[in-house]
Design an enzyme around this catalytic site. Structure first.
Site, mmCIF file in Angstrom:
data_model
loop_
_atom_site.group_PDB
_atom_site.id
_atom_site.type_symbol
_atom_site.label_atom_id
_atom_site.label_comp_id
_atom_site.label_asym_id
_atom_site.label_seq_id
_atom_site.Cartn_x
_atom_site.Cartn_y
_atom_site.Cartn_z
ATOM 1 N N PRO A 2 0.829 -1.199 0.000
ATOM 2 C CA PRO A 2 0.000 0.000 0.000
ATOM 3 C C PRO A 2 0.866 1.253 0.000
ATOM 4 O O PRO A 2 1.511 1.571 0.994
ATOM 5 C CB PRO A 2 -0.790 -0.114 1.310
ATOM 6 N N CYS A 3 0.905 1.950 -1.110
ATOM 7 C CA CYS A 3 1.816 3.079 -1.301
ATOM 8 C C CYS A 3 1.065 4.272 -1.884
ATOM 9 O O CYS A 3 -0.116 4.186 -2.195
ATOM 10 C CB CYS A 3 2.956 2.690 -2.242
ATOM 11 N N THR A 4 1.760 5.383 -2.052
ATOM 12 C CA THR A 4 1.204 6.565 -2.710
ATOM 13 C C THR A 4 2.230 7.092 -3.704
ATOM 14 O O THR A 4 3.421 7.188 -3.371
ATOM 15 C CB THR A 4 0.859 7.664 -1.688
ATOM 16 N N GLU A 92 3.379 0.603 -7.131
ATOM 17 C CA GLU A 92 2.180 1.079 -6.453
ATOM 18 C C GLU A 92 1.133 -0.028 -6.567
ATOM 19 O O GLU A 92 0.684 -0.362 -7.662
ATOM 20 C CB GLU A 92 1.663 2.353 -7.138
#
Length: 487
Positions: A2-4, A92
């Site tokens: 879970p990234c941005t 991502e």
């Protein structure tokens, strides 16, 4: 993971550079930064998780990466810039839907259930992608082409978005099911914001099936959609989100609020972001994937967005006011981030100096970001020699310690943290400016290694100083403290 992700085209930045940035939000993964020399690059790669084996070309280039210190689950290289100044961040984690997965299932590893049977080998994933692609590409576009060929041949076991940049272009690729994909060039004057969702909100098949100036995709993607009744668009332009993405209730807690905060930051005058008749709210499914920002975007802007916990809104988990919604949405700068990087490729310096990788370890909300020259053969111990045990001798653990202590005492500690972040950014910029000039005048680009040492020496001094302050502050606020002196 879970990234941005944030992507910035060259005309959207303050210095005409391209930027690709991502928080690598694992599960408190211990990360370091390394340089991988060609002789250290494997010629036959085997994934730890999916067990896929892939023959690699014999001509790899040097590249930087941010692998996990604990190798039990593989390399997880995360991000890097290679010796010809092509940057990459992978991956991502994005979303999809059951219709896509039924039509093109993920290629997952399955261990044999009976003696005599063979394991079912899986596809490629986040563990593998940087190592398989970055050492072999000379442009961002080449990155898309190489990764696409690997996806089509080996498949993948997860949905991912991957970014590439060079001195002129930024490209974004999103996987679709087990083998399909689409990619889009980020316009030079635009900035992209992408949380853990399928992101692209427009796609031009005519270009993708023709000149491929700004769009590319699987050769059979249109047929794939038609055969499986995937296209939910009615009239007007094609929106890939409707076809390949998700629109779940959890998206409105976990994903769309992040896009809302970043869009609100980048384009405050172009849309109404709050109040009655707002164009977009934190739970809107139609927040644009890309914006022409109100002003030029800087490294500090990207770092601020990726450090967000909804400052200035009712959703800030640290606010002392009972807003009724504080902490409602998933922050961008969360506690379990391993590393955040901004791969910046500059065009206002000699080619040997174009690649700068800005690195922040731990929670971006409390960590400082430092610039690292990537055209080097080794890196300082402060960012390279990271152990699994807690230590003040490297930036990873220094950042983790500051974050854990400051989070528990936010109101009293945040002034120390903000001064630390600003001081490291300012001094890091000053040192880059100094060494850019020194190397250009001398024509000696080996001084990049010296510059990195000076930057890390500065960061270590300021990190320990800040750690001393937040530790003292945390000690004062321990629950077993009393005002009466009894010495």
């Amino acid at each position: 993971m879970p990234c941005t992700t944030v992507l910035v085209g060259k005309r959207a930045t303050n210095d005409n550079s391209t930027m690709i940035a991502r928080t690598d939000d694992g599960f408190f993964d211990v990360k370091k930064m390394v340089v991988v020399e060609p002789k250290k690059q494997p010629r036959k790669y085997k994934s730890a998780l999916s067990h896929v084996e892939i023959e690699l070309p014999d001509n790899p280039m040097r590249y930087t990466s941010c692998p996990s210190v604990d190798k039990k689950d593989g390399i997880w290289a995360a991000t890097g810039i290679n010796e010809v100044n092509v940057g990459m961040t992978a991956t991502e984690t994005i979303t999809t839907n059951p219709r896509v997965l039924a039509a093109d299932p993920m290629v997952t590893y399955e261990k044999a259930k009976k003696r005599g049977e063979k394991d079912k080998i899986g596809g490629i994933g986040e563990e593998d992608i940087v190592v398989l692609v970055l050492p072999y590409i000379h442009t961002a576009r080449e990155g898309v082409v190489r990764l696409a060929s690997l996806l089509e041949q080996y498949g993948t076991y997860e949905s991912n978005g991957i970014a590439f940049n060079d001195v002129n272009e930024v490209w974004w690729l999103e996987t679709i099911g087990g083998h399909h994909w689409m990619a889009r060039r980020v316009k030079d004057d635009e900035c992209v914001v992408n949380p853990n969702q399928f992101g692209m909100d427009y796609f031009d098949f005519e270009d993708a099936y023709g000149e491929q100036k700004e769009y590319m995709c699987s050769k059979d993607l249109k047929e794939f959609m038609e055969e499986n009744d995937l296209n939910l668009n009615k009239e007007g332009k094609f929106n890939p989100r409707y076809v390949f993405g998700s629109h779940s209730d959890m998206d409105h807690i976990y994903n769309t609020p992040r896009a809302w905060f970043m869009g609100r930051y980048l384009a405050p005058s172009q849309y109404k972001w709050e109040g009655e008749n707002a164009d977009f709210t934190p739970e809107s499914d139609n927040i644009p994937w890309s914006f022409v920002p109100d002003k030029k975007v800087t490294i500090e802007d990207v770092k601020y967005m990726l450090s967000s916990y909804y400052q200035g809104t009712a959703f800030n988990p640290y606010t002392s006011q009972d807003t009724g919604v504080r902490g409602k949405y998933r922050s961008i700068g969360i506690n379990r981030t391993g590393v955040t990087s901004i791969c910046q490729i500059r065009d206002n310096v000699p080619q040997a100096l174009q690649g700068l990788e800005w690195i922040c370890y731990g929670s971006t909300a409390f960590g400082a970001i430092i610039p690292v020259y990537t055209n080097v053969t080794k890196l300082p111990k402060y960012i390279n020699d990271v152990t699994l045990d807690t230590s003040t001798e490297n930036l990873y653990w220094g950042s983790r310690l500051i974050g854990a202590l400051a989070d528990a005492n936010y109101a009293s500690s945040i002034p120390f943290v903000e001064r630390y972040q600003n001081a490291v950014a300012a001094e890091g910029r000053r040192l880059v400016k100094e060494y850019d000039k020194k190397m250009a005048e001398a024509g000696d680009y080996t001084l990049s290694a010296e510059a990195n040492e000076e930057i890390c020496k500065m960061a270590k001094k300021k990190t320990i100083d800040t750690l001393n302050k937040v530790l003292h502050d945390a000690s004062i606020h321990m629950k077993n403290g009393y005002n009466r002196g009894d010495n």
